[in-house]
Design an enzyme around this catalytic site. Structure first.
Site, PDB file in Angstrom:
ATOM      1  N   GLU A  43       1.101  -1.212  -0.019  1.00  0.00           N
ATOM      2  CA  GLU A  43      -0.039  -0.076  -0.007  1.00  0.00           C
ATOM      3  C   GLU A  43       0.840   1.322  -0.006  1.00  0.00           C
ATOM      4  OE1 GLU A  43      -3.494   1.552   2.413  1.00  0.00           O
ATOM      5  OE2 GLU A  43      -2.394   0.683   3.570  1.00  0.00           O
ATOM      6  N   LYS A 115      -9.542   1.267  -2.501  1.00  0.00           N
ATOM      7  CA  LYS A 115      -9.613   0.798  -1.157  1.00  0.00           C
ATOM      8  C   LYS A 115     -11.298   0.744  -0.627  1.00  0.00           C
ATOM      9  CE  LYS A 115      -7.329   0.774   3.489  1.00  0.00           C
ATOM     10  NZ  LYS A 115      -6.048   1.475   4.019  1.00  0.00           N
ATOM     11  N   CYS A 156      -4.941  -3.488   2.852  1.00  0.00           N
ATOM     12  CA  CYS A 156      -4.630  -3.162   3.913  1.00  0.00           C
ATOM     13  C   CYS A 156      -5.664  -3.321   5.031  1.00  0.00           C
ATOM     14  CB  CYS A 156      -4.185  -1.649   4.336  1.00  0.00           C
ATOM     15  SG  CYS A 156      -3.092  -1.376   6.056  1.00  0.00           S
TER      16      CYS A 156
END
Length: 284
Positions: A43, A115, A156
């Site tokens: 990330e 995300k 993440c």
């Protein structure tokens, strides 16, 4: 072909985009030299910058972003699948995207993913994060069809939301990913168990490159880039090494079907009625 060599690039990304591109270039070439067919970065590959003002000044839109151009060209030159865990990009209208890219061996974009789950937390040591104040959340889960497998893409904090990976498994993904910039505090407590749990419960490989070390913006990330097999065994782990590095492992995708045959959780899954929500307190 059902086998391929996967590599995770571990980084300690700086606040300088050009510097990060150069570091990634060298490490991806190292991974290719070690035989990697698929290379994943963490990330925030292009920049780790907590200040929204400074971040906004450094980043560009997708069409003008130097890292996208560089990484597309690199994937094409080396003939690999290059999975950039995420980039910070100007999404227009004062919004910033946290977006993953998979580049195919021809340099083309196989998939892009924003995300979905944003890290809005207050941790015990006073550490506080509000990603929703900076980034616009994604709404679409994305699968990449690679030569060897279907790959479920995430980033993440997504790793704490098992339904996303279940959806990927039901859609035929035998490999899952959650490239990350986990904080040291949460990483020490939860990183390994979350990565192994997502692999075990879905009978899938888990590949997650990570940021590691003390960054220029003051944050400290946990590292431990990891590759887990569908039975939960750790095939490679960058360990306590902080900063840049490469780990590799050979993946036999047939092991996913084998794990799902041994423990057929996907087939055994049953619909159920959820419990009633607590009655809302009546307003005075």
């Amino acid at each position: 072909v059902m086998t391929f060599r996967a590599a995770c690039i571990q980084l300690c990304s700086t606040t300088d985009v050009a510097e990060n591109i150069a570091i990634v270039d060298g490490l991806v070439r190292q991974a290719k030299a070690e035989g990697a067919d698929y290379v994943q970065t963490p990330e925030m590959t292009n920049i780790v910058q907590r200040s929204r003002k400074d971040l906004s000044q450094q980043i560009r839109g997708e069409e003008d972003d130097p890292s996208i151009r560089a990484f597309s060209a690199l994937a094409r030159e080396l003939g690999i699948v290059l999975h950039i865990g995420s980039l910070a990009l100007d999404a227009g209208g004062g919004k910033i995207a946290n977006r993953a890219y998979l580049f195919g061996p021809d340099g083309g974009v196989v998939v892009r993913y924003d995300k979905i789950h944003l890290f809005d937390v207050d941790l015990p040591n006073g550490e506080s994060w509000r990603e929703s104040s900076v980034y616009v959340p994604g709404e679409q889960a994305e699968i990449a069809d690679l030569a060897w497998c279907r790959l479920g893409v995430s980033i993440c904090y997504d790793v704490r939301f098992p339904a996303l990976y279940r959806a990927y498994a039901h859609a035929g993904a035998s490999v899952l990913s959650a490239p990350a910039a986990f904080t040291r505090q949460t990483g020490e407590a939860h990183w390994h168990v979350l990565q192994r749990a997502r692999a075990i419960e879905n009978g899938a490989f888990m590949i997650s490159a990570a940021q590691a070390g003390l960054h220029g913006d003051g944050r400290e990330t946990y590292g431990h880039s990891i590759i887990v097999d569908p039975w939960g065994a750790v095939l490679a782990d960058a360990g306590d090494n902080t900063g840049p590095g490469v780990i590799v492992a050979d993946l036999d995708v047939a092991l996913s079907a084998d794990a799902r045959q041994r423990i057929p959780a996907l087939k055994n899954e049953r619909a159920f009625r959820p419990p009633a929500a607590p009655e809302l307190a009546k307003s005075a």
